[in-house]
Write an enzyme that holds these catalytic residues in place. Sequence first.
Site, PDB file in Angstrom:
ATOM      1  N   HIS A 137      -5.746 -37.662 -43.249  1.00 34.77           N
ATOM      2  CA  HIS A 137      -4.682 -36.495 -42.750  1.00 34.77           C
ATOM      3  C   HIS A 137      -4.906 -37.189 -41.291  1.00 34.77           C
ATOM      4  CE1 HIS A 137      -4.956 -34.023 -46.286  1.00 34.77           C
ATOM      5  NE2 HIS A 137      -3.717 -33.669 -45.608  1.00 34.77           N
ATOM      6  N   LYS A 147      -6.490 -32.728 -37.578  1.00 39.09           N
ATOM      7  CA  LYS A 147      -6.652 -32.047 -38.785  1.00 39.09           C
ATOM      8  C   LYS A 147      -8.035 -30.930 -38.549  1.00 39.09           C
ATOM      9  CE  LYS A 147      -6.457 -30.813 -43.547  1.00 39.09           C
ATOM     10  NZ  LYS A 147      -5.816 -29.639 -43.355  1.00 39.09           N
TER      11      LYS A 147
HETATM   12  N1  LIG Z   1       0.091 -25.361 -47.292  1.00 37.35           N
HETATM   13  C1  LIG Z   1       0.596 -26.281 -46.867  1.00 37.35           C
HETATM   14  O1  LIG Z   1       1.455 -27.082 -47.652  1.00 37.35           O
HETATM   15  C2  LIG Z   1       0.160 -26.924 -45.702  1.00 37.35           C
HETATM   16  C3  LIG Z   1      -0.799 -26.126 -44.820  1.00 37.35           C
HETATM   17  N2  LIG Z   1      -0.974 -26.761 -43.634  1.00 37.35           N
HETATM   18  C4  LIG Z   1      -2.077 -26.042 -42.960  1.00 37.35           C
HETATM   19  O2  LIG Z   1      -1.335 -25.021 -41.935  1.00 37.35           O
HETATM   20  C5  LIG Z   1      -2.310 -24.819 -40.869  1.00 37.35           C
HETATM   21  C6  LIG Z   1      -1.521 -25.115 -39.498  1.00 37.35           C
HETATM   22  O3  LIG Z   1      -1.539 -26.600 -39.500  1.00 37.35           O
HETATM   23  P1  LIG Z   1      -0.884 -27.309 -38.279  1.00 37.35           P
HETATM   24  O4  LIG Z   1       0.436 -26.767 -37.943  1.00 37.35           O
HETATM   25  O5  LIG Z   1      -0.918 -28.745 -38.369  1.00 37.35           O
HETATM   26  O6  LIG Z   1      -1.895 -26.666 -36.966  1.00 37.35           O
HETATM   27  P2  LIG Z   1      -1.581 -26.766 -35.618  1.00 37.35           P
HETATM   28  O7  LIG Z   1      -3.062 -26.952 -34.962  1.00 37.35           O
HETATM   29  O8  LIG Z   1      -0.544 -27.608 -35.039  1.00 37.35           O
HETATM   30  O9  LIG Z   1      -1.110 -25.265 -35.487  1.00 37.35           O
HETATM   31  C7  LIG Z   1      -2.118 -23.944 -35.318  1.00 37.35           C
HETATM   32  C8  LIG Z   1      -1.178 -22.846 -35.170  1.00 37.35           C
HETATM   33  O10 LIG Z   1      -2.100 -21.856 -35.310  1.00 37.35           O
HETATM   34  C9  LIG Z   1      -2.218 -20.966 -33.740  1.00 37.35           C
HETATM   35  N3  LIG Z   1      -3.558 -20.532 -33.537  1.00 37.35           N
HETATM   36  C10 LIG Z   1      -4.483 -21.035 -33.292  1.00 37.35           C
HETATM   37  N4  LIG Z   1      -5.569 -20.197 -33.004  1.00 37.35           N
HETATM   38  C11 LIG Z   1      -4.807 -18.908 -33.475  1.00 37.35           C
HETATM   39  C12 LIG Z   1      -5.764 -17.757 -33.349  1.00 37.35           C
HETATM   40  N5  LIG Z   1      -6.994 -17.589 -33.094  1.00 37.35           N
HETATM   41  N6  LIG Z   1      -4.924 -16.784 -34.106  1.00 37.35           N
HETATM   42  C13 LIG Z   1      -3.483 -17.022 -34.359  1.00 37.35           C
HETATM   43  N7  LIG Z   1      -2.768 -18.051 -34.145  1.00 37.35           N
HETATM   44  C14 LIG Z   1      -3.559 -19.207 -33.744  1.00 37.35           C
HETATM   45  C15 LIG Z   1      -1.685 -22.137 -32.801  1.00 37.35           C
HETATM   46  O11 LIG Z   1      -1.088 -21.431 -31.792  1.00 37.35           O
HETATM   47  P3  LIG Z   1      -1.360 -22.168 -30.339  1.00 37.35           P
HETATM   48  O12 LIG Z   1      -0.254 -23.136 -30.087  1.00 37.35           O
HETATM   49  O13 LIG Z   1      -1.178 -20.948 -29.382  1.00 37.35           O
HETATM   50  O14 LIG Z   1      -2.820 -22.617 -30.256  1.00 37.35           O
HETATM   51  C16 LIG Z   1      -0.576 -22.651 -33.544  1.00 37.35           C
HETATM   52  O15 LIG Z   1       0.529 -22.145 -33.617  1.00 37.35           O
HETATM   53  C17 LIG Z   1      -3.300 -25.634 -41.283  1.00 37.35           C
HETATM   54  O16 LIG Z   1      -4.329 -24.699 -41.903  1.00 37.35           O
HETATM   55  C18 LIG Z   1      -3.232 -26.696 -42.138  1.00 37.35           C
HETATM   56  O17 LIG Z   1      -4.263 -27.149 -42.888  1.00 37.35           O
HETATM   57  C19 LIG Z   1      -0.489 -27.934 -42.880  1.00 37.35           C
HETATM   58  C20 LIG Z   1       0.622 -28.434 -43.614  1.00 37.35           C
HETATM   59  C21 LIG Z   1       0.930 -28.089 -44.859  1.00 37.35           C
HETATM   60  O1  LIG Z   2      -3.430 -29.968 -42.078  1.00 39.57           O
HETATM   61  C1  LIG Z   2      -2.341 -30.565 -42.625  1.00 39.57           C
HETATM   62  O2  LIG Z   2      -1.549 -31.164 -41.944  1.00 39.57           O
HETATM   63  C2  LIG Z   2      -2.214 -30.304 -43.999  1.00 39.57           C
HETATM   64  N1  LIG Z   2      -3.054 -29.447 -44.809  1.00 39.57           N
HETATM   65  C3  LIG Z   2      -2.910 -29.026 -46.003  1.00 39.57           C
HETATM   66  C4  LIG Z   2      -4.259 -29.111 -46.483  1.00 39.57           C
HETATM   67  O3  LIG Z   2      -5.259 -28.880 -46.036  1.00 39.57           O
HETATM   68  O4  LIG Z   2      -4.312 -29.562 -47.629  1.00 39.57           O
HETATM   69  C5  LIG Z   2      -1.704 -29.782 -46.812  1.00 39.57           C
HETATM   70  C6  LIG Z   2      -1.326 -30.862 -46.294  1.00 39.57           C
HETATM   71  O5  LIG Z   2      -1.996 -32.178 -46.867  1.00 39.57           O
HETATM   72  C7  LIG Z   2      -1.306 -31.025 -44.922  1.00 39.57           C
END
Ligand SMILES: NC(=O)C1=CN([C@@H]2O[C@H](COP(=O)(O)OP(=O)(O)OC[C@H]3O[C@@H](n4cnc5c(N)ncnc54)[C@H](OP(=O)(O)O)[C@@H]3O)[C@@H](O)[C@H]2O)C=CC1
Ligand SMILES: O=C(O)C1=N[C@H](C(=O)O)C[C@H](O)C1
Length: 230
Positions: free
Chosen positions: A122, A126
């Site tokens: 990743h 991450k």
């Molecule tokens: N299920 C799936 O298919 C996928 C899952 N994911 C997961 O999604 C999640 C987010 O990933 P990603 O977008 O890359 O991460 P980012 O770090 O880009 O975004 C994190 C988000 O969470 C917010 N945040 C941070 N701290 C807090 C808090 N204490 N309370 C509430 N909100 C908070 C941030 O806000 P701010 O900008 O204000 O800090 C931001 O909006 C991860 O757990 C990732 O693994 C990712 C891709 C695919």
């Molecule tokens: O954090 C990410 O970017 C992603 N998180 C998910 C995971 O932890 O498996 C899904 C995807 O691979 C991207």
Amino acid sequence: MQGASGRLGRAISELAGDDPALSVRAVSRDAGARLPAADVLIDVSVPDGLARSLDIARQQKLPLVCGTTGLGDEQIDALRTLASEVPVLHARNFSLGVAALARAAGEVARLLDWDVEIVEAHHRHKRDAPSGTALALGERIAEARERSPEWSERVAAPGPREPGSIGMAVLRGGSVVGDHSIHFLGEDERIELRHQAEHRRLFARGALLAARRLIGRPAAWYSFEEVLWS
Ligand SMILES: NC(=O)C1=CN([C@@H]2O[C@H](COP(=O)(O)OP(=O)(O)OC[C@H]3O[C@@H](n4cnc5c(N)ncnc54)[C@H](OP(=O)(O)O)[C@@H]3O)[C@@H](O)[C@H]2O)C=CC1
Ligand SMILES: O=C(O)C1=N[C@H](C(=O)O)C[C@H](O)C1
């Protein structure tokens, strides 16, 4: 949506912007547990954000789609408890390809008692490791073999392989959207099942699909596969 300003949150908003039937509102971190009128809540934030999503979903009786990874056991239990009140779906990966990969991996694991190693890569930002997807794939393989999941960190574990354990190796760097390979290693032969995410919008598509399909369902715990294919 909680996590709207993040990488995945922005991809979801962008995709929803193409559909006039959809509007996405961000849950502000200062807004307490109130959300403007909505049909469903999506959480793609961080584990610390989950408690707020649980409160909002409970108070406003909203279906919850949680894509956040790195949740602890107690947080999963809390999600499961909420599922007695509203529909809840926790998908560690919103890719249709990964959902199919998980089924294929379960089938191979059932047929062949070979060693299994999972390698994931990743982007450099991450937070959690191994990825939620790698853990979910490992759980699927353990379940297919009717065993409890048992991981080993291959990179930091020299010496002979622990029989039955599933090795997990993690790469972090650059802009890799998400890459998962499952290696089944037998005598004189091996199989590799691999998924490569090419763009974050694929997760956004899956998250919106899950959200649409959760609306109107009875309170229960749903898997992504279930709302896709049953
Ligand atoms: N299920 C799936 O298919 C996928 C899952 N994911 C997961 O999604 C999640 C987010 O990933 P990603 O977008 O890359 O991460 P980012 O770090 O880009 O975004 C994190 C988000 O969470 C917010 N945040 C941070 N701290 C807090 C808090 N204490 N309370 C509430 N909100 C908070 C941030 O806000 P701010 O900008 O204000 O800090 C931001 O909006 C991860 O757990 C990732 O693994 C990712 C891709 C695919
Ligand atoms: O954090 C990410 O970017 C992603 N998180 C998910 C995971 O932890 O498996 C899904 C995807 O691979 C991207």
